[in-house]
Design a protein around this motif. Structure first.
Motif: not given
Length: 167
Positions: A40-50, A63-73, A135-139
């Protein structure tokens, strides 16, 4: 200072045409570094780079859509599959599809944070407010709860039967 938090993702299927996917970018679970990143502390503007492996010169999607909530993003995004003539996009797409790259990682700038143990102020942190930069794809992931839930599916056997190429 840019900070990174890692999470696992699992590819269940792909859309060979669009590269669209849905998943969880982060959760408030303690990661392998001992840190907690509050969704819930995330501040961002879409689209977000991957990005690929947090390399700012190697974008692979949006990343074209993101909706933070108490259990995740939860997130919805797209890997730019149509640009696989670009070497790192081809590499990322191939390795993600083969499930050799199975992690997601948020790149962020801390805005408000506190030590989880006041006796160790430079140890594990709780990040309560942060600028989400990418947001990154990582190993290797650290937060094992976040997953790519679906990549819009086009069954390979069906595509092959229709004469379409299967990568």
């Amino acid at each position: 200072m840019i900070t990174r938090a890692y999470s696992k993702f699992e590819l269940k299927s792909f859309d060979e045409e669009t590269g669209e996917f849905e998943g969880i970018a982060s959760t408030p679970t303690t990661d392998r570094m001992g840190d907690i990143v509050e969704p819930m502390g995330a501040q961002f503007a879409l689209p977000l780079s991957m990005l690929y492996q947090h390399r700012s010169g190697q974008p692979i999607g949006l990343i074209e859509w993101a909706k933070p909530n108490k259990t995740g993003i939860p997130v919805k995004g797209r890997i730019m599959k149509e640009l696989t003539s670009i070497p790192w996009i081809q590499e990322a797409w191939t390795l993600i599809r083969a499930k050799l790259i199975r992690g997601l990682s948020i790149g962020f700038k801390p805005l408000e944070f506190e030590a989880l143990d006041p006796k160790e102020p430079w140890g594990a942190q709780r990040f309560s407010k942060w600028d989400w930069l990418e947001l990154s794809a990582v190993t290797i992931p650290a937060n094992m709860e976040a997953t790519i839930q679906t990549i819009k599916s086009y069954d390979d056997q069906q595509r092959a039967a229709l004469g379409a190429s299967v990568v």
